[in-house]
Design a protein around this motif. Structure first.
Motif, PDB file in Angstrom:
ATOM      1  N   SER A   1     188.153  69.384  88.309  1.00 52.69           N
ATOM      2  CA  SER A   1     186.724  69.682  88.443  1.00 52.69           C
ATOM      3  C   SER A   1     186.496  70.800  89.447  1.00 52.69           C
ATOM      4  CB  SER A   1     185.964  68.420  88.865  1.00 52.69           C
ATOM      5  OG  SER A   1     186.050  67.430  87.864  1.00 52.69           O
ATOM      6  N   LEU A   2     187.256  70.805  90.529  1.00 54.12           N
ATOM      7  CA  LEU A   2     187.181  71.891  91.513  1.00 54.12           C
ATOM      8  C   LEU A   2     187.531  73.221  90.866  1.00 54.12           C
ATOM      9  CD1 LEU A   2     188.775  70.378  94.737  1.00 54.12           C
ATOM     10  CD2 LEU A   2     186.582  71.546  94.636  1.00 54.12           C
ATOM     11  N   THR A   3     188.558  73.208  90.034  1.00 53.58           N
ATOM     12  CA  THR A   3     188.980  74.428  89.351  1.00 53.58           C
ATOM     13  C   THR A   3     187.855  74.985  88.488  1.00 53.58           C
ATOM     14  OG1 THR A   3     191.329  73.857  89.368  1.00 53.58           O
ATOM     15  CG2 THR A   3     190.579  75.343  87.632  1.00 53.58           C
ATOM     16  N   ARG A   4     187.181  74.123  87.749  1.00 53.23           N
ATOM     17  CA  ARG A   4     186.095  74.582  86.878  1.00 53.23           C
ATOM     18  C   ARG A   4     184.875  75.022  87.686  1.00 53.23           C
ATOM     19  NH1 ARG A   4     187.598  74.011  81.788  1.00 53.23           N
ATOM     20  NH2 ARG A   4     189.086  72.387  81.215  1.00 53.23           N
ATOM     21  N   GLU A   5     184.663  74.393  88.822  1.00 52.61           N
ATOM     22  CA  GLU A   5     183.482  74.707  89.628  1.00 52.61           C
ATOM     23  C   GLU A   5     183.685  75.937  90.508  1.00 52.61           C
ATOM     24  OE1 GLU A   5     180.680  72.430  92.944  1.00 52.61           O
ATOM     25  OE2 GLU A   5     181.731  71.257  91.420  1.00 52.61           O
ATOM     26  N   LEU A   6     184.873  76.086  91.096  1.00 56.56           N
ATOM     27  CA  LEU A   6     185.091  77.128  92.102  1.00 56.56           C
ATOM     28  C   LEU A   6     186.154  78.157  91.701  1.00 56.56           C
ATOM     29  CD1 LEU A   6     185.096  74.911  95.347  1.00 56.56           C
ATOM     30  CD2 LEU A   6     183.157  76.011  94.215  1.00 56.56           C
ATOM     31  N   GLY A   7     186.727  77.989  90.513  1.00 52.12           N
ATOM     32  CA  GLY A   7     187.818  78.875  90.107  1.00 52.12           C
ATOM     33  C   GLY A   7     187.454  80.342  90.052  1.00 52.12           C
ATOM     34  N   GLY A   8     186.182  80.644  89.799  1.00 56.38           N
ATOM     35  CA  GLY A   8     185.750  82.038  89.736  1.00 56.38           C
ATOM     36  C   GLY A   8     185.539  82.681  91.088  1.00 56.38           C
ATOM     37  N   ARG A   9     185.744  81.901  92.158  1.00 50.01           N
ATOM     38  CA  ARG A   9     185.557  82.420  93.523  1.00 50.01           C
ATOM     39  C   ARG A   9     186.883  82.644  94.244  1.00 50.01           C
ATOM     40  NH1 ARG A   9     180.337  80.914  95.210  1.00 50.01           N
ATOM     41  NH2 ARG A   9     179.003  80.673  93.378  1.00 50.01           N
ATOM     42  N   GLY A  10     187.973  82.715  93.494  1.00 51.07           N
ATOM     43  CA  GLY A  10     189.277  82.938  94.115  1.00 51.07           C
ATOM     44  C   GLY A  10     189.875  81.693  94.735  1.00 51.07           C
ATOM     45  N   ILE A  11     189.372  80.536  94.318  1.00 50.76           N
ATOM     46  CA  ILE A  11     189.842  79.260  94.878  1.00 50.76           C
ATOM     47  C   ILE A  11     190.623  78.505  93.802  1.00 50.76           C
ATOM     48  CG2 ILE A  11     189.115  77.039  95.842  1.00 50.76           C
ATOM     49  CD1 ILE A  11     186.581  78.532  96.857  1.00 50.76           C
ATOM     50  N   THR A  12     191.825  78.060  94.146  1.00 53.02           N
ATOM     51  CA  THR A  12     192.624  77.249  93.235  1.00 53.02           C
ATOM     52  C   THR A  12     192.712  75.824  93.768  1.00 53.02           C
ATOM     53  OG1 THR A  12     194.765  77.694  94.290  1.00 53.02           O
ATOM     54  CG2 THR A  12     194.022  79.254  92.595  1.00 53.02           C
ATOM     55  N   ALA A  13     192.922  74.883  92.875  1.00 51.66           N
ATOM     56  CA  ALA A  13     193.083  73.479  93.255  1.00 51.66           C
ATOM     57  C   ALA A  13     194.153  72.865  92.376  1.00 51.66           C
ATOM     58  CB  ALA A  13     191.768  72.725  93.097  1.00 51.66           C
ATOM     59  N   ASN A  14     195.195  72.351  92.995  1.00 48.01           N
ATOM     60  CA  ASN A  14     196.318  71.788  92.259  1.00 48.01           C
ATOM     61  C   ASN A  14     196.772  70.475  92.881  1.00 48.01           C
ATOM     62  OD1 ASN A  14     197.142  73.974  90.208  1.00 48.01           O
ATOM     63  ND2 ASN A  14     196.981  75.150  92.101  1.00 48.01           N
ATOM     64  N   VAL A  15     197.542  69.744  92.108  1.00 45.63           N
ATOM     65  CA  VAL A  15     198.032  68.431  92.517  1.00 45.63           C
ATOM     66  C   VAL A  15     199.559  68.431  92.529  1.00 45.63           C
ATOM     67  CG1 VAL A  15     198.141  65.987  91.889  1.00 45.63           C
ATOM     68  CG2 VAL A  15     196.019  67.269  91.551  1.00 45.63           C
ATOM     69  N   VAL A  16     200.125  67.898  93.590  1.00 41.71           N
ATOM     70  CA  VAL A  16     201.563  67.640  93.640  1.00 41.71           C
ATOM     71  C   VAL A  16     201.741  66.129  93.590  1.00 41.71           C
ATOM     72  CG1 VAL A  16     203.675  67.797  95.023  1.00 41.71           C
ATOM     73  CG2 VAL A  16     202.078  69.729  94.943  1.00 41.71           C
ATOM     74  N   ALA A  17     202.568  65.666  92.672  1.00 43.61           N
ATOM     75  CA  ALA A  17     202.772  64.231  92.481  1.00 43.61           C
ATOM     76  C   ALA A  17     204.219  63.856  92.820  1.00 43.61           C
ATOM     77  CB  ALA A  17     202.444  63.840  91.037  1.00 43.61           C
TER      78      ALA A  17
END
Length: 247
Positions: free
Chosen positions: A166-182
């Motif tokens: 959801s972060l990726t879809r909301e803020l992805g156009g602002r140069g912000i990435t969000a990923n998960v390490v499991a």
């Protein structure tokens, strides 16, 4: 600060990184690796002590938004805007469903999932202004694979996947990435105290035939924080020796 080579040989520019729960275990290893890569690193602990050498250690409780805000204000004053956030702080309260109290469930959710939300929300202010940010959420193989006796923990860790996407879809156009390490089963103080028979049972389920090392988690996080991973967002990267593949 002198720039140092990151995991792929390129230079990072002394960006400010925050690792929650960076005073021990996986969080500490991540903080130490980022320091070695040239980042200016802050870590949180409840006491405000115990962080690795070279890090700014600040007191923060991820279940308290005011505490988080105060920690960020201190980091911003001493190091600058936080550009990389590693949401690692977490707790467990393992027990079978019929024995699990509502408090056991909500306490784990409040720390592991809502705690990450509080940290990211506060960090996003600076990231949006800078039009740059790296968010790395430390989940677990059980968030995808499931585990008996860990309905609270696995639910909290599964929720981080939805949060990152959801972060990726909301803020992805602002140069912000969000990923998960499991991570899977990693050699830490927690696994070291397991009975030998239990360790053997776990090892038999891991295709790699061994527990992971904290540095293997740290290197994955460092790559996701780097410019080399600028086009990677909303991803879930398992570091589990193949334990949860397909989930």
């Amino acid at each position: 600060m002198t720039e140092q080579a990151n995991v792929n040989g390129t230079a990072e520019s002394g960006r400010v990184a925050l690792v929650t729960g960076g005073n021990r275990g996986i969080g500490r290893a991540i903080a130490e690796d980022l320091i070695a890569a040239g980042y200016r690193v802050a870590v949180t602990s409840r006491s405000g002590e115990g962080g690795p050498e070279g890090a700014l250690t600040v007191a923060a409780d991820v279940t308290d938004a005011a505490s988080i805000d105060a920690a960020f204000s201190q980091i911003e004053a001493e190091l600058g805007t936080v550009e990389v956030v590693v949401a690692n702080a977490g707790v467990t309260k393992d027990t079978l469903l019929l024995r699990m109290s509502e408090e056991d469930f909500t306490d784990v959710i409040d720390t592991n999932l809502t705690g990450a939300f509080r940290v990211i929300k506060r960090a996003s202010k600076g990231m949006l202004k800078a039009r740059f940010g790296r968010v790395v959420l430390i989940s677990s193989v059980v968030g995808l694979y499931g585990s008996p006796g860990q309905i609270n923990y696995s639910s909290s860790k599964a929720g981080l996947v939805g949060m990152a996407r959801s972060l990726t879809r909301e803020l992805g156009g602002r140069g912000i990435t969000a990923n998960v390490v499991a991570p899977g089963f990693i050699e830490t103080e927690m696994t070291a105290v397991l009975p030998e028979a239990t360790q053997k049972q776990y090892l038999e389920t891991i295709p790699a035939g061994r527990f992971g090392r904290v540095d293997e988690i740290a290197k994955t996080v460092r790559w996701l924080a780097s410019d080399d991973a600028a086009y990677v967002s909303g991803a879930v990267i398992p570091v589990d020796g193949g334990l949860g593949m397909g989930h």
